[in-house]
Design an enzyme around this catalytic site. Structure first.
Site, mmCIF file in Angstrom:
data_model
loop_
_atom_site.group_PDB
_atom_site.id
_atom_site.type_symbol
_atom_site.label_atom_id
_atom_site.label_comp_id
_atom_site.label_asym_id
_atom_site.label_seq_id
_atom_site.Cartn_x
_atom_site.Cartn_y
_atom_site.Cartn_z
ATOM 1 N N TYR A 57 1.267 -1.288 -0.078
ATOM 2 C CA TYR A 57 -0.053 -0.192 -0.368
ATOM 3 C C TYR A 57 0.917 1.368 -0.100
ATOM 4 C CZ TYR A 57 -3.237 3.585 1.640
ATOM 5 O OH TYR A 57 -3.936 4.533 1.543
ATOM 6 N N HIS A 87 -2.194 16.474 -1.585
ATOM 7 C CA HIS A 87 -3.426 16.504 -0.730
ATOM 8 C C HIS A 87 -2.606 17.903 0.438
ATOM 9 C CE1 HIS A 87 -3.577 12.564 -1.230
ATOM 10 N NE2 HIS A 87 -4.208 12.207 -0.254
ATOM 11 N N ASN A 199 1.063 10.469 6.768
ATOM 12 C CA ASN A 199 0.462 9.545 7.359
ATOM 13 C C ASN A 199 0.762 9.658 8.603
ATOM 14 O OD1 ASN A 199 -0.587 6.125 6.421
ATOM 15 N ND2 ASN A 199 -2.134 7.778 7.276
ATOM 16 N N TYR A 282 -20.423 27.034 47.191
ATOM 17 C CA TYR A 282 -19.591 26.153 46.525
ATOM 18 C C TYR A 282 -18.217 26.745 45.973
ATOM 19 C CZ TYR A 282 -23.398 22.991 47.330
ATOM 20 O OH TYR A 282 -25.080 21.895 47.905
ATOM 21 N N ARG A 285 -16.513 26.838 48.935
ATOM 22 C CA ARG A 285 -16.273 25.969 50.053
ATOM 23 C C ARG A 285 -15.357 24.150 49.082
ATOM 24 N NH1 ARG A 285 -21.255 22.847 51.931
ATOM 25 N NH2 ARG A 285 -22.151 24.822 51.376
ATOM 26 N N PHE A 331 -2.668 5.633 12.397
ATOM 27 C CA PHE A 331 -2.843 7.346 11.833
ATOM 28 C C PHE A 331 -4.606 7.642 12.391
ATOM 29 C CE2 PHE A 331 -4.488 3.691 8.169
ATOM 30 C CZ PHE A 331 -6.203 4.338 8.858
ATOM 31 N N GLU A 416 -12.505 4.885 3.785
ATOM 32 C CA GLU A 416 -12.370 5.580 4.873
ATOM 33 C C GLU A 416 -13.503 5.816 5.965
ATOM 34 O OE1 GLU A 416 -8.951 8.500 3.767
ATOM 35 O OE2 GLU A 416 -8.199 6.932 3.550
#
Length: 510
Positions: A57, A87, A199, A282, A285, A331, A416
């Site tokens: 791959y 990309h 990646n 609160y 405290r 990844f 994906e």
């Protein structure tokens, strides 16, 4: 650590302290001999497989949905170049230089592990950019947080090819020009190298490492500042008794109560139960319970990020010791997505309870202090609007705290089909932390001003915090521009100066 020192990168031992030294202080890095050897072996293994035209791959196949498309070994370089260019399609405002430096450092560290099939020379080129402070301009939006931070990391790698733009010596310029100035030739990517570079989870991890460092500082600052408020409102520190914390057992709560006791030691501003009131509200405290829960969540997130900083996160990974290439999903950013969402919720609560303390400081119905901490109310508004600003930031955080990790959108033609949205979670986490620091700054300003209307006999730790702010910010006697007061306190918090000044004289724990 000094800038003339150098950090050796091994791939499995990077610490938050080293991250801070490289990212903030610009300390240079170098690869260890062992990392160089492991990377060379991994790269040779990939070259041998590619020459045999074996199906791997991203080496002899396309990417994502194109993983079934066969690519010849003669097209290996073109495949990797096309990957980076295609990309690099991020959008949005550029990431800060510190985050980009963190991305570069973390990617170098991941590649140094020797499981990525990348040449030591390619990694060394990225180190050269980092050490010469040539910072790629990386858009902040466009990552799904699975298949790694593909688009941001592609932008980070463009300058290695002489493409894209960088900031160098504070000026944006074409990458080719910056490379020429530092004497670095554009590289030619070989089989798998482009995939190895992009990646991974390094954008979200860098943002989260930055968030962890900031959060640690703010969690200690919150204890210090809330102790000032306890004194200004003549609170009851008996609620911080160690026995009370021990019978519940949560470590963060125990440590926070101990911090409060140390900070308030010898204070004459505080009261006993029944002296002014039986119990505090609160927001006073329950400081150990609320701050402590945030600390426990912080430690969970810190552990996740520390692991990821030294992880191999690309695909496929090369295991030369057994002669295998294994495809998987390292990844995927799910661990970081959860950590970011949990951390931002925990930190938002620090601001939530701080804003409630601010209200008690400025509201005369809730204290014995002058309205809005001014003696001449009516003509002067005092710190009235500072509470508005704090409320606005707290409300904004509530929107930002919607968890990104519960979302997923399929991508790459449904190949994906589940993604983490970790990069979105990380960016929102950093935004929340920035808002928290400003809310704490407002409480710091108001608590210190409130002490001007009391005997001002502070405890051992609170006295240091009070005097530090008063070095730069005089008491409020007439109305002035409130943003400057906030900015002064914010700088002391954000820089770590407040925590450093107090902790050098006191034992405070997180």
């Amino acid at each position: 650590m000094k800038k003339d020192e150098m950090i050796e990168i091994h791939g499995d031992s990077l610490t938050f302290q080293q991250y801070a030294a490289v990212v903030y202080d610009r300390v240079p890095v170098r690869l260890s001999d062992e990392a160089m050897t492991k990377m060379a072996q991994s790269k040779q293994f990939v070259n041998d497989l590619a020459a045999q035209e074996q199906s791997i791959y991203g080496v002899t196949t396309g990417f994502g949905k194109f993983s079934d498309c066969v690519i010849s070994s003669q097209q290996a370089q073109e495949l990797q170049l096309n990957l980076i260019k295609s990309h690099a399609c991020g959008i949005g405002e550029p990431l800060p230089e510190t985050i980009v430096r963190g991305m570069m450092l973390l990617r170098i560290n991941a590649l140094a592990k020797g499981y990525s099939g990348i040449s030591p020379n390619t990694v060394q080129a990225l180190i050269t950019l980092l050490n010469h402070e040539v910072h790629p301009i990386v858009p902040s939006q466009g990552s799904l947080g699975a298949s790694g931070d593909l688009a941001p990391l592609a932008h980070m790698c463009l300058p290695l090819l002489g493409l894209g733009y960088v900031n160098h010596h504070g000026k944006p310029k074409p990458s080719a020009q910056a490379l020429k100035e530092i004497g670095l030739e554009p590289i030619r990517l070989e089989a798998k190298e482009g995939l190895a570079l992009i990646n991974g989870t390094q954008m979200m991890c860098s943002i989260l490492a930055d968030s962890i460092l900031r959060a640690k500082n703010l969690l200690l600052a919150a204890d210090i500042i809330s102790a000032l408020t306890i004194e200004a409102l003549q609170g009851i520190p008996h609620a911080f008794h160690p026995l009370l914390q021990q019978v519940r057992g949560h470590q963060g709560q125990i440590m926070t109560a101990q911090n409060m006791r140390n900070l308030l030691k010898e204070s004459k501003q505080v009261t006993s139960s029944g002296e002014k009131r039986v119990q505090d509200a609160y927001s006073l405290r329950c400081i150990p319970q609320v701050h402590g829960a945030s600390k426990d969540t912080y430690h969970f997130a810190e552990r996740i990020v520390a692991t990821e900083m030294n992880a191999a996160t690309d695909n496929p990974l090369i295991f030369t010791e057994i002669g295998e290439v294994i495809s998987g999903g390292n990844f995927h950013g799910q661990p970081l997505a959860f950590a970011a969402d949990f951390l931002k919720i925990a930190m938002a609560e620090i601001a939530n309870i701080s804003e409630r303390r601010i209200e008690r400081l400025v509201n005369p119905q809730l204290s014995n202090l002058p309205a809005f901490l001014t003696q001449n109310g009516g003509l002067h508004s005092g710190y009235m609007i500072l509470q508005y600003v704090a409320a606005s930031l707290v409300s904004e955080n509530k929107v930002l705290c919607h968890p990104a990790s519960v979302d997923s959108i399929p991508s790459s033609a449904n190949q994906e089909d589940h993604v983490s949205m970790g990069s979105i979670a990380a960016r929102k986490c950093l935004d929340v932390i920035e808002n928290v620091s400003k809310v704490l700054a407002i409480e710091y300003v108001c608590a210190t001003q409130a002490l001007e209307f009391t005997p001002n006999q502070c405890g051992q730790g609170t006295r240091i915090a009070y005097e530090l702010l008063r070095q730069y910010l005089p008491p409020l006697t007439t109305d002035r521009e409130g943003h400057e007061d906030i900015a002064t306190a914010h700088k002391l918090i954000q820089s770590g100066r407040l925590v450093q000044e107090v902790t050098t004289q006191m034992d405070l724990q997180i």
